[in-house]
Design a protein around this motif. Structure first.
Motif, mmCIF file in Angstrom:
data_model
loop_
_atom_site.group_PDB
_atom_site.id
_atom_site.type_symbol
_atom_site.label_atom_id
_atom_site.label_comp_id
_atom_site.label_asym_id
_atom_site.label_seq_id
_atom_site.Cartn_x
_atom_site.Cartn_y
_atom_site.Cartn_z
ATOM 1 N N ALA A 124 0.820 -1.223 0.000
ATOM 2 C CA ALA A 124 0.000 0.000 0.000
ATOM 3 C C ALA A 124 0.853 1.272 0.000
ATOM 4 O O ALA A 124 0.421 2.308 -0.507
ATOM 5 C CB ALA A 124 -0.951 -0.001 1.189
ATOM 6 N N ALA A 125 2.061 1.181 0.530
ATOM 7 C CA ALA A 125 2.904 2.384 0.620
ATOM 8 C C ALA A 125 3.278 2.932 -0.758
ATOM 9 O O ALA A 125 3.608 4.110 -0.881
ATOM 10 C CB ALA A 125 4.164 2.074 1.425
ATOM 11 N N VAL A 126 3.218 2.085 -1.789
ATOM 12 C CA VAL A 126 3.576 2.570 -3.137
ATOM 13 C C VAL A 126 2.351 2.640 -4.058
ATOM 14 O O VAL A 126 2.493 2.857 -5.258
ATOM 15 C CB VAL A 126 4.676 1.696 -3.807
ATOM 16 C CG1 VAL A 126 5.942 1.703 -2.984
ATOM 17 C CG2 VAL A 126 4.164 0.286 -4.075
ATOM 18 N N VAL A 127 1.173 2.419 -3.478
ATOM 19 C CA VAL A 127 -0.044 2.419 -4.298
ATOM 20 C C VAL A 127 -0.840 3.698 -4.001
ATOM 21 O O VAL A 127 -1.237 3.935 -2.860
ATOM 22 C CB VAL A 127 -0.901 1.166 -4.004
ATOM 23 C CG1 VAL A 127 -2.214 1.226 -4.775
ATOM 24 C CG2 VAL A 127 -0.134 -0.102 -4.353
ATOM 25 N N ARG A 128 -1.042 4.521 -5.025
ATOM 26 C CA ARG A 128 -1.792 5.755 -4.786
ATOM 27 C C ARG A 128 -3.281 5.475 -4.679
ATOM 28 O O ARG A 128 -3.969 5.972 -3.809
ATOM 29 C CB ARG A 128 -1.531 6.781 -5.886
ATOM 30 C CG ARG A 128 -1.769 8.173 -5.336
ATOM 31 C CD ARG A 128 -1.398 9.236 -6.276
ATOM 32 N NE ARG A 128 -2.549 9.566 -7.088
ATOM 33 C CZ ARG A 128 -2.492 9.941 -8.342
ATOM 34 N NH1 ARG A 128 -1.326 10.012 -8.956
ATOM 35 N NH2 ARG A 128 -3.581 10.230 -8.997
ATOM 36 N N ASP A 129 -3.788 4.656 -5.587
ATOM 37 C CA ASP A 129 -5.186 4.248 -5.466
ATOM 38 C C ASP A 129 -5.435 2.998 -6.304
ATOM 39 O O ASP A 129 -4.539 2.542 -7.046
ATOM 40 C CB ASP A 129 -6.173 5.369 -5.838
ATOM 41 C CG ASP A 129 -6.000 5.878 -7.267
ATOM 42 O OD1 ASP A 129 -5.333 5.202 -8.080
ATOM 43 O OD2 ASP A 129 -6.544 6.946 -7.574
ATOM 44 N N ALA A 160 -9.049 -0.350 7.688
ATOM 45 C CA ALA A 160 -8.000 0.155 8.595
ATOM 46 C C ALA A 160 -6.874 0.817 7.810
ATOM 47 O O ALA A 160 -6.202 1.713 8.316
ATOM 48 C CB ALA A 160 -7.454 -0.989 9.443
ATOM 49 N N TYR A 161 -6.691 0.374 6.571
ATOM 50 C CA TYR A 161 -5.562 0.874 5.770
ATOM 51 C C TYR A 161 -5.979 1.742 4.581
ATOM 52 O O TYR A 161 -5.140 2.416 3.994
ATOM 53 C CB TYR A 161 -4.737 -0.309 5.238
ATOM 54 C CG TYR A 161 -4.082 -1.133 6.318
ATOM 55 C CD1 TYR A 161 -2.845 -0.762 6.851
ATOM 56 C CD2 TYR A 161 -4.695 -2.279 6.811
ATOM 57 C CE1 TYR A 161 -2.236 -1.518 7.836
ATOM 58 C CE2 TYR A 161 -4.092 -3.044 7.803
ATOM 59 C CZ TYR A 161 -2.873 -2.666 8.312
ATOM 60 O OH TYR A 161 -2.268 -3.416 9.297
ATOM 61 N N CYS A 162 -7.251 1.651 4.195
ATOM 62 C CA CYS A 162 -7.675 2.347 2.968
ATOM 63 C C CYS A 162 -9.038 3.009 3.165
ATOM 64 O O CYS A 162 -9.848 2.544 3.957
ATOM 65 C CB CYS A 162 -7.901 1.358 1.821
ATOM 66 S SG CYS A 162 -6.501 0.396 1.343
ATOM 67 N N ARG A 163 -9.294 4.047 2.370
ATOM 68 C CA ARG A 163 -10.669 4.536 2.241
ATOM 69 C C ARG A 163 -11.319 3.726 1.122
ATOM 70 O O ARG A 163 -10.723 3.578 0.045
ATOM 71 C CB ARG A 163 -10.679 6.017 1.914
ATOM 72 C CG ARG A 163 -10.762 6.852 3.188
ATOM 73 C CD ARG A 163 -10.581 8.322 2.911
ATOM 74 N NE ARG A 163 -9.175 8.663 3.078
ATOM 75 C CZ ARG A 163 -8.518 9.577 2.375
ATOM 76 N NH1 ARG A 163 -9.124 10.245 1.423
ATOM 77 N NH2 ARG A 163 -7.239 9.821 2.606
ATOM 78 N N VAL A 164 -12.475 3.181 1.389
ATOM 79 C CA VAL A 164 -13.141 2.286 0.440
ATOM 80 C C VAL A 164 -14.430 2.953 -0.054
ATOM 81 O O VAL A 164 -15.295 3.273 0.751
ATOM 82 C CB VAL A 164 -13.507 0.939 1.131
ATOM 83 C CG1 VAL A 164 -14.194 0.000 0.154
ATOM 84 C CG2 VAL A 164 -12.272 0.284 1.741
ATOM 85 N N THR A 165 -14.537 3.177 -1.359
ATOM 86 C CA THR A 165 -15.725 3.842 -1.905
ATOM 87 C C THR A 165 -16.329 3.018 -3.054
ATOM 88 O O THR A 165 -15.734 2.953 -4.145
ATOM 89 C CB THR A 165 -15.358 5.242 -2.468
ATOM 90 O OG1 THR A 165 -14.561 5.923 -1.511
ATOM 91 C CG2 THR A 165 -16.593 6.057 -2.788
ATOM 92 N N PRO A 166 -17.473 2.392 -2.834
ATOM 93 C CA PRO A 166 -18.148 1.724 -3.957
ATOM 94 C C PRO A 166 -18.591 2.780 -4.971
ATOM 95 O O PRO A 166 -19.106 3.831 -4.580
ATOM 96 C CB PRO A 166 -19.364 1.060 -3.301
ATOM 97 C CG PRO A 166 -19.079 1.063 -1.834
ATOM 98 C CD PRO A 166 -18.201 2.245 -1.571
ATOM 99 N N PRO A 192 -2.905 7.860 4.223
ATOM 100 C CA PRO A 192 -1.532 8.292 4.484
ATOM 101 C C PRO A 192 -1.026 7.639 5.776
ATOM 102 O O PRO A 192 -1.832 7.350 6.664
ATOM 103 C CB PRO A 192 -1.650 9.806 4.665
ATOM 104 C CG PRO A 192 -3.082 10.160 4.530
ATOM 105 C CD PRO A 192 -3.882 8.936 4.236
ATOM 106 N N ARG A 193 0.253 7.407 5.848
ATOM 107 C CA ARG A 193 0.852 6.701 6.994
ATOM 108 C C ARG A 193 0.327 7.268 8.330
ATOM 109 O O ARG A 193 -0.011 6.522 9.243
ATOM 110 C CB ARG A 193 2.381 6.820 6.885
ATOM 111 C CG ARG A 193 3.210 5.897 7.753
ATOM 112 C CD ARG A 193 3.012 4.416 7.489
ATOM 113 N NE ARG A 193 2.629 3.740 8.735
ATOM 114 C CZ ARG A 193 2.269 2.475 8.838
ATOM 115 N NH1 ARG A 193 2.253 1.690 7.784
ATOM 116 N NH2 ARG A 193 1.924 1.950 9.992
ATOM 117 N N ALA A 194 0.289 8.604 8.428
ATOM 118 C CA ALA A 194 -0.092 9.241 9.696
ATOM 119 C C ALA A 194 -1.543 8.942 10.083
ATOM 120 O O ALA A 194 -1.926 9.081 11.240
ATOM 121 C CB ALA A 194 0.098 10.750 9.586
ATOM 122 N N GLU A 195 -2.340 8.515 9.124
ATOM 123 C CA GLU A 195 -3.756 8.248 9.395
ATOM 124 C C GLU A 195 -3.983 6.789 9.800
ATOM 125 O O GLU A 195 -5.059 6.425 10.250
ATOM 126 C CB GLU A 195 -4.546 8.541 8.099
ATOM 127 C CG GLU A 195 -5.936 9.081 8.311
ATOM 128 C CD GLU A 195 -6.620 9.322 6.979
ATOM 129 O OE1 GLU A 195 -7.337 8.425 6.510
ATOM 130 O OE2 GLU A 195 -6.425 10.416 6.400
#
Ligand code: SAM
Length: 264
Positions: A124-129, A160-166, A192-195
């Motif tokens: 995920a650290a290298v994946v923008r979306d 926990a790691y991503c925002r998920v939008t159908p 983002p890491r801080a989130e």
């Protein structure tokens, strides 16, 4: 050379042919100058070539040997298509990103959707979306909140790691051959890491897996091999709750507290 092979069931091949849906996917991805697009499972290029037409450069990862040459040929004169002939689960996205960020796109083989999602999470650290077509039922699980029937391990781990939008639903008739189920397109944006509040990925994964492993059990019972009721209470959770009643944040708080515990 053209695409002559019939679709292969074992590779989850359902080729998209509905122009309106393809356009909606391209608009949802909305490629910008400099973006590094990576498509998983290009198949016969339903999404690949419209993306190539607007973006001029694209990397695709395809496992089916019979599609490699036709894809390469069909790309001639339309842009730069980098074709990786490999199982996507063996592709190191971090290496592929080579110090930058990538954007993942794909109408995924449905039999592999969870492993591909977890594989992408690891990088995920290298994946923008990510913009993925999946079974609608899987998208519902990915985006579900606590207290719903479909809330479970997949949703908690991803949210926990991503925002998920159908984004939108896609009926079976848009594919050849049509799958037996409805599909949907979903956008995932790694936080983002801080989130991200998870302090220990392995502990978080274990707590969520055990809690939902026996979803009818209370946390006290389902997590008995990881911690006792006092530890659950100390993390602000009622040990009498079932996993499906606990918000994502509750699992994160509990896993963080357990990870910080002094080893016995
Ligand atoms: N993108 C095309 C479309 O929308 O028409 C094809 C989508 S089809 C649902 C899934 C694609 O993933 C197929 O082309 C299949 O060969 C490919 N595929 C299956 N397993 C794969 C794997 N492990 N790694 C990479 N590609 C895979």
């Amino acid at each position: 050379m053209t695409f002559t092979e019939p679709p292969k069931k074992r590779l989850g091949q359902h080729f998209l042919h509905e122009r309106g849906i393809i356009d909606k996917i391209v608009r949802a991805v909305d490629p910008q100058t400099g973006d590094r697009l990576v498509e998983i499972g290009p198949g016969q290029g339903a999404i690949t070539f419209p993306l190539l037409d607007v973006h001029r450069e694209l990397t695709v990862i395809e496992f089916d040997r019979d599609l490699i040459e036709p894809l390469t040929q069909a790309a001639q004169g339309r842009g730069t298509l980098h074709v990786i002939h490999r199982d996507v689960l063996q592709v190191d996205f971090t290496e592929l990103a080579a110090g930058g960020m990538i954007r993942l796109v794909g109408n995924l083989p449905y039999n592999l959707s969870s492993p591909i999602l977890f594989h992408a999470l690891e990088h995920a650290a290298v994946v923008r979306d990510m913009h993925f077509m999946l079974q609608k039922e899987v998208v519902d699980r990915m985006a579900a909140g606590p207290g719903t029937k479909v809330y479970g391990r997949l949703g908690v781990m991803l949210q926990a790691y991503c925002r998920v939008t159908p984004l939108f639903d896609v009926p079976p008739g848009c594919f050849r051959p049509p799958p037996k189920v409805d599909s949907a397109v979903v956008r995932l944006v790694p936080r983002p890491r801080a989130e991200i509040r998870v302090e220990d990925d392995a502990m978080f994964s274990r707590v969520v897996r055990d809690a939902f492993g026996q979803r009818r059990k209370t946390l006290r019972n389902a997590l008995s091999s990881v911690c006792d009721a006092a530890a659950i209470e100390a993390a602000g959770l009622d040990p009498g709750l079932r996993a499906e009643q606990v918000p994502v944040d509750g699992f994160v708080t509990l896993a963080n507290a357990l990870a910080r515990r002094a080893p016995p």
